[in-house]
Motif scaffolding. Structure first.
Motif, short mmCIF file in Angstrom:
data_model
loop_
_atom_site.label_atom_id
_atom_site.label_comp_id
_atom_site.label_asym_id
_atom_site.label_seq_id
_atom_site.Cartn_x
_atom_site.Cartn_y
_atom_site.Cartn_z
N GLY A 27 0.76 -1.24 0.00
CA GLY A 27 0.00 0.00 0.00
C GLY A 27 0.78 1.28 0.00
O GLY A 27 0.22 2.35 -0.24
N TRP A 28 2.12 1.21 0.24
CA TRP A 28 2.87 2.48 0.26
C TRP A 28 4.37 2.33 0.08
O TRP A 28 5.07 3.30 -0.24
CB TRP A 28 2.61 3.23 1.57
N LEU A 29 4.95 1.14 0.24
CA LEU A 29 6.39 0.97 0.09
C LEU A 29 6.77 0.92 -1.38
O LEU A 29 6.17 0.16 -2.16
CB LEU A 29 6.85 -0.31 0.81
N SER A 30 7.77 1.68 -1.77
CA SER A 30 8.12 1.79 -3.18
C SER A 30 8.78 0.53 -3.71
O SER A 30 9.54 -0.16 -3.01
CB SER A 30 9.08 2.98 -3.39
N ASN A 31 8.49 0.24 -4.97
CA ASN A 31 9.17 -0.82 -5.71
C ASN A 31 10.50 -0.26 -6.21
O ASN A 31 10.54 0.57 -7.10
CB ASN A 31 8.29 -1.26 -6.88
N HIS A 32 11.59 -0.72 -5.62
CA HIS A 32 12.90 -0.19 -5.95
C HIS A 32 13.62 -0.96 -7.06
O HIS A 32 14.71 -0.57 -7.48
CB HIS A 32 13.80 -0.18 -4.70
N ALA A 33 13.03 -2.05 -7.53
CA ALA A 33 13.74 -2.91 -8.48
C ALA A 33 14.19 -2.17 -9.74
O ALA A 33 15.36 -2.30 -10.13
CB ALA A 33 12.87 -4.11 -8.83
N PRO A 34 13.33 -1.39 -10.41
CA PRO A 34 13.80 -0.75 -11.65
C PRO A 34 14.94 0.23 -11.41
O PRO A 34 15.83 0.36 -12.26
CB PRO A 34 12.55 -0.02 -12.16
N MET A 35 14.92 0.90 -10.27
CA MET A 35 15.97 1.87 -9.98
C MET A 35 17.29 1.17 -9.66
O MET A 35 18.36 1.57 -10.14
CB MET A 35 15.54 2.76 -8.81
N ALA A 36 17.22 0.13 -8.85
CA ALA A 36 18.43 -0.57 -8.45
C ALA A 36 19.11 -1.26 -9.62
O ALA A 36 20.34 -1.20 -9.76
CB ALA A 36 18.10 -1.59 -7.36
N PRO A 72 -3.45 8.06 -4.98
CA PRO A 72 -2.84 6.74 -5.17
C PRO A 72 -3.85 5.65 -5.52
O PRO A 72 -3.46 4.61 -6.06
CB PRO A 72 -2.16 6.47 -3.83
N VAL A 73 -5.13 5.87 -5.24
CA VAL A 73 -6.15 4.91 -5.63
C VAL A 73 -6.22 4.78 -7.15
O VAL A 73 -6.59 3.73 -7.68
CB VAL A 73 -7.52 5.32 -5.05
N ARG A 74 -5.80 5.85 -7.84
CA ARG A 74 -5.84 5.86 -9.31
C ARG A 74 -4.51 5.44 -9.93
O ARG A 74 -4.28 5.70 -11.12
CB ARG A 74 -6.22 7.26 -9.80
N PRO A 91 6.03 20.42 -9.02
CA PRO A 91 5.61 20.95 -7.70
C PRO A 91 5.30 19.85 -6.69
O PRO A 91 5.29 20.11 -5.50
CB PRO A 91 4.35 21.76 -8.04
N GLY A 92 5.04 18.63 -7.15
CA GLY A 92 4.77 17.51 -6.25
C GLY A 92 5.95 16.59 -6.11
O GLY A 92 5.80 15.36 -6.03
N ILE A 93 7.14 17.17 -6.04
CA ILE A 93 8.38 16.38 -6.06
C ILE A 93 8.52 15.46 -4.86
O ILE A 93 9.29 14.49 -4.90
CB ILE A 93 9.61 17.32 -6.15
N ALA A 94 7.78 15.69 -3.79
CA ALA A 94 7.85 14.82 -2.62
C ALA A 94 7.13 13.49 -2.82
O ALA A 94 7.13 12.65 -1.93
CB ALA A 94 7.27 15.53 -1.40
N ALA A 95 6.55 13.27 -3.99
CA ALA A 95 5.74 12.08 -4.27
C ALA A 95 6.45 10.80 -3.90
O ALA A 95 7.59 10.56 -4.30
CB ALA A 95 5.36 12.05 -5.75
N GLY A 96 5.77 9.96 -3.13
CA GLY A 96 6.33 8.67 -2.75
C GLY A 96 7.66 8.79 -2.04
O GLY A 96 8.58 8.02 -2.31
N ALA A 97 7.78 9.74 -1.12
CA ALA A 97 9.04 10.00 -0.42
C ALA A 97 10.16 10.30 -1.41
O ALA A 97 11.30 9.89 -1.22
CB ALA A 97 9.41 8.83 0.48
N THR A 98 9.81 11.04 -2.46
CA THR A 98 10.68 11.46 -3.58
C THR A 98 11.02 10.30 -4.52
O THR A 98 11.78 10.50 -5.47
CB THR A 98 11.99 12.15 -3.12
N HIS A 99 10.45 9.12 -4.34
CA HIS A 99 10.76 8.02 -5.23
C HIS A 99 10.18 8.21 -6.63
O HIS A 99 10.68 7.60 -7.58
CB HIS A 99 10.26 6.70 -4.64
N ALA A 107 0.63 9.63 -9.40
CA ALA A 107 -0.30 9.03 -8.45
C ALA A 107 0.00 9.45 -7.01
O ALA A 107 -0.91 9.56 -6.18
CB ALA A 107 -0.24 7.51 -8.57
N ARG A 108 1.27 9.67 -6.70
CA ARG A 108 1.66 10.04 -5.34
C ARG A 108 2.04 11.52 -5.21
O ARG A 108 2.60 11.92 -4.18
CB ARG A 108 2.85 9.17 -4.91
#
Length: 344
Positions: free
Chosen positions: A22-31, A77-79, A109-117, A150-151
């Protein structure tokens, strides 16, 4: 061979969602992009195998987002599934650069999205695309933009100024801490609006006005990397984003018109200052002593062995800083941070 490994990795995770639980980012593509870029492509598929239990299926859409009615679902995020479908359509119909240039100022302006992820994932995709344009990389850019949308989360606005600029490290040292550091990042960032010092701190973008934007952005990244060596102990994972968020913006600049560079710099600094305010401790610790037997490859191998994507991404950022300065102290900072992240 290197490009095919990255594209294979993107294909392996293409049908996964941008978050889990529900909120933890998927880091696989970045890593995996960081591993390939740093010459550790042989570890990519093994790393994904170890990360697989933290991947969830791509969310389904609820209803399509019309092209001219994007404002209302922004930051919902529901969308998320609808946003993923939206950018699939956008990138199927137009060149990716045109989509990026249209959406960058909307999302910034929403750069904080998903803890900046959100912006960080876009930054990794941008580096890959600027190296070689392939369909899996275009698709990954779309997924990053969708996650950002979304975030989407704005920060408390800076003041009108004018504020004197200073070097990035001094500017970071001047960032006030939010009073309640017991909650998650959204609750911490919400407190910025109540900090009397925040408007001036957020408005005082570090660097010399005579320097170009890439130089000033690099200075912010470098200062955040070095500061992790003395302050990262308090929250090793979250304070990584003080460096990786502005680094993501720096990586996107070559694909953006210069008219967007100044607002990108301001947003990147606000993100770094916000993460610092939310997670930095009140006191610094002694920086780790510079070692003589370390190399970037060895530190990245250690990061990969931990299985932690934040360790990989931080070493990736340190590598950029080290390329600019050659300071061996950075290798010790990277090694210490990998150990801290692994035990956080």
């Amino acid at each position: 061979m290197t490009s095919s490994i990255l594209d294979e990795a993107y294909e392996r995770v293409r049908h996964t969602g941008p978050e889990r639980n529900g909120w933890l980012s998927n880091h696989a593509p970045m890593a995996v992009e960081a591993l390939v870029h740093r010459g550790h492509e042989q570890a990519v598929h093994r790393w994904i195998d170890g990360y697989a239990d933290r991947l969830e299926e791509r969310p389904r859409g609820i209803r399509p987002i019309p092209g001219d009615e994007w404002r209302d679902p922004l930051g919902d995020p529901v969308r998320t599934g609808d946003w993923l479908n939206y950018f699939d359509r956008e990138l199927a119909g137009e060149p990716w650069r045109e989509v990026l240039v249209r959406w960058w100022p909307r999302l910034l302006p929403g750069i904080a999205a998903g803890a900046t992820h959100g912006v960080i994932r876009v930054g990794h995709a941008m580096r890959a695309l600027l190296d070689e344009e392939t369909q899996p990389r275009v698709a990954e850019l779309g997924q990053g933009l969708a996650y950002w949308a979304a975030r989407w989360q704005p920060l408390a606005r800076p003041g009108a100024g004018p504020y004197p600029t200073t070097d990035a490290r001094s500017a970071l040292d001047a960032v006030p801490r939010v009073p309640d550091q017991r909650s998650g990042i959204r609750a911490r960032l919400a407190q910025l609006a109540d900090l009397t010092q925040w408007p001036s701190v957020a408005g005082a973008v570090p660097g010399n006005d005579s320097d170009d934007v890439p130089t000033r952005l690099a200075g912010i990244v470098d200062a955040a990397v070095v500061r992790h060596g003395t302050h990262g102990y308090a929250s090793p994972v979250m304070l990584v984003h003080a460096a990786t968020a502005p680094n993501a913006v720096l990586r996107a600049l070559p694909a953006l018109p210069q008219t967007l560079w100044a607002p990108s710099l301001a947003a990147a600094w606000a993100a770094t200052a916000a993460v610092t305010a939310a997670y930095a401790p009140a006191e610094a610790r002694r920086a780790p002593p510079a070692g003589t037997d370390l190399s970037l490859d060895e530190v990245m191998r250690r990061a990969t062995d931990t299985g932690d994507a934040h360790a990989i991404k931080f070493v990736d950022a340190v590598s950029d800083t080290y390329t600019r300065s050659g300071d061996p102290a950075l290798l010790a900072i990277a090694a210490q941070s990998v150990e801290q992240i692994a035990t956080d």
